[in-house]
Scaffold this active site. Structure first.
Site, PDB file in Angstrom:
ATOM      1  N   ASN A   1       0.872  -1.170   0.000  1.00 26.38           N
ATOM      2  CA  ASN A   1       0.000   0.000   0.000  1.00 26.38           C
ATOM      3  C   ASN A   1       0.912   1.224   0.000  1.00 26.38           C
ATOM      4  OD1 ASN A   1      -1.742   2.079   0.544  1.00 26.38           O
ATOM      5  ND2 ASN A   1      -2.370   1.342   2.570  1.00 26.38           N
TER       6      ASN A   1
ATOM      7  N   LYS B   1       0.121   4.264  -0.173  1.00 27.81           N
ATOM      8  CA  LYS B   1      -0.498   5.426   0.481  1.00 27.81           C
ATOM      9  C   LYS B   1      -0.302   6.695  -0.362  1.00 27.81           C
ATOM     10  CE  LYS B   1      -0.062   3.073   4.862  1.00 27.81           C
ATOM     11  NZ  LYS B   1       0.101   3.108   6.314  1.00 27.81           N
TER      12      LYS B   1
ATOM     13  N   HIS C   1      -9.348   1.018   5.050  1.00 24.24           N
ATOM     14  CA  HIS C   1      -8.069   1.202   5.745  1.00 24.24           C
ATOM     15  C   HIS C   1      -8.282   2.121   6.954  1.00 24.24           C
ATOM     16  CE1 HIS C   1      -3.957   2.355   6.597  1.00 24.24           C
ATOM     17  NE2 HIS C   1      -3.607   1.264   5.953  1.00 24.24           N
TER      18      HIS C   1
ATOM     19  N   GLU D   1      -6.667   4.505   8.060  1.00 27.38           N
ATOM     20  CA  GLU D   1      -6.472   5.934   7.782  1.00 27.38           C
ATOM     21  C   GLU D   1      -7.726   6.537   7.142  1.00 27.38           C
ATOM     22  OE1 GLU D   1      -2.846   5.299   5.658  1.00 27.38           O
ATOM     23  OE2 GLU D   1      -1.873   4.732   7.545  1.00 27.38           O
TER      24      GLU D   1
ATOM     25  N   GLU E   1      -5.104  -5.110  10.468  1.00 30.80           N
ATOM     26  CA  GLU E   1      -4.076  -4.096  10.700  1.00 30.80           C
ATOM     27  C   GLU E   1      -4.335  -3.409  12.042  1.00 30.80           C
ATOM     28  OE1 GLU E   1      -2.111  -2.748   6.798  1.00 30.80           O
ATOM     29  OE2 GLU E   1      -3.843  -1.470   7.112  1.00 30.80           O
TER      30      GLU E   1
ATOM     31  N   GLY F   1       2.885   2.025  10.840  1.00 30.29           N
ATOM     32  CA  GLY F   1       3.851   3.112  10.728  1.00 30.29           C
ATOM     33  C   GLY F   1       4.584   3.433  12.017  1.00 30.29           C
TER      34      GLY F   1
ATOM     35  N   SER G   1       3.798  -2.440  10.252  1.00 29.62           N
ATOM     36  CA  SER G   1       5.251  -2.525  10.427  1.00 29.62           C
ATOM     37  C   SER G   1       5.843  -3.868  10.000  1.00 29.62           C
ATOM     38  CB  SER G   1       5.642  -2.187  11.874  1.00 29.62           C
ATOM     39  OG  SER G   1       5.243  -0.860  12.189  1.00 29.62           O
TER      40      SER G   1
END
Ligand code: 13P
Length: 251
Positions: A10, A12, A96, A98, A168, A174, A214
């Site tokens: 991904n 992003k 996702h 985010e 996730e 991250g 990660s």
């Protein structure tokens, strides 16, 4: 049942079109003929076309990071599934964390998107995962169960079987803090159980569940060795050809 691992990058909101083309060309040389796992790259909308060209004739598949659930219409700034499909997109990431956090995406919207993705003949990568305070409050199982139920509600069983779910944990994204292999396995097994209860054991045995948060070449192998971990959804480490190739060739 043997499930073929699926490893997706991904990207992003990283990489301009020329940078994306460079990365895709690098991946095409590094893993273009590798077939032990399904490899998917998900660049931004503006780079889909150049990446599609770069991976043409390789085993690497193309994914998008989002879509709209309507076929077309007055939805300024949105992208339809027909637009994605014409470029050669096969997978679409939905839900996702985010998008949930910054764009208010709900389980109900994700459910609509998944239904639209099936209708278009594409495959969703449906993301779920708990936030740090939810894990610390002992709510991981409840949160993930509710997300899976909301995202998959009333979807056709045969399509769900061919889909990808990505677990996730938000605290691992991250942050450099990966879920332990035991933590990942525990939630993956839970997700599979919920899918079995909603649909059937057969559907649960077929659906592929990726871990994301990660993931790097150094931890991919032990995560992938877990019985319910069927792949990885990779952010940061997917932005360089050598590190993503290292994850893909985790064995
Ligand atoms: P990182 O691999 O950078 O933690 O990101 C994970 C992710 O969000 C993939 O969708």
């Amino acid at each position: 049942m043997a499930r073929k691992p699926i490893i997706a990058g991904n990207w992003k909101m990283y990489k301009t079109q020329s940078e994306a083309a460079d990365l895709a060309n690098g991946l095409a040389s590094a893993v273009g003929t590798y077939d032990k796992v399904d490899v998917v790259v998900c660049p931004t909308y503006t780079s889909l076309e150049v990446v599609a060209q770069a991976i043409k004739g390789t085993n690497i598949k193309l994914g998008a990071q989002n879509c709209h659930f309507e076929a077309e219409g007055a939805f300024t700034g949105e992208i339809s599934l027909a637009m994605l499909k014409e470029i050669g997109v096969e997978f679409v990431i939905v839900g996702h964390s985010e998008r949930r956090q910054y764009f208010g995406e709900t389980d109900a919207a994700i459910n609509k998107k998944a239904a639209a993705i099936y209708k278009a003949g594409l495959t969703p990568i449906i993301c779920v995962g708990e936030r740090l305070e939810e894990r610390e409050g002992g709510k991981t199982s409840d949160v993930v169960t509710q997300q899976v139920k909301g995202c998959l509600a009333d979807l056709p069983a045969d399509k769900v079987a061919a889909s990808v779910i990505a677990y996730e944990p938000v605290w691992a994204i991250g942050t450099g803090k990966t879920a332990s292999k035991e933590q990942a396995q525990e939630v993956h097994a839970l997700i599979r159980k919920v899918v079995a209860e909603m649909f059937s054991q057969q559907v649960a045995d077929a659906v592929r569940i990726q871990y994301g948060g990660s993931v790097k070449a150094e931890n991919a192998r032990e995560l992938m060795a877990q019985s319910d971990v069927d792949g990885a959804l990779v952010g940061g480490a997917a932005l360089k050809a050598d590190s993503f190739a290292g994850i893909i060739k985790y064995e």
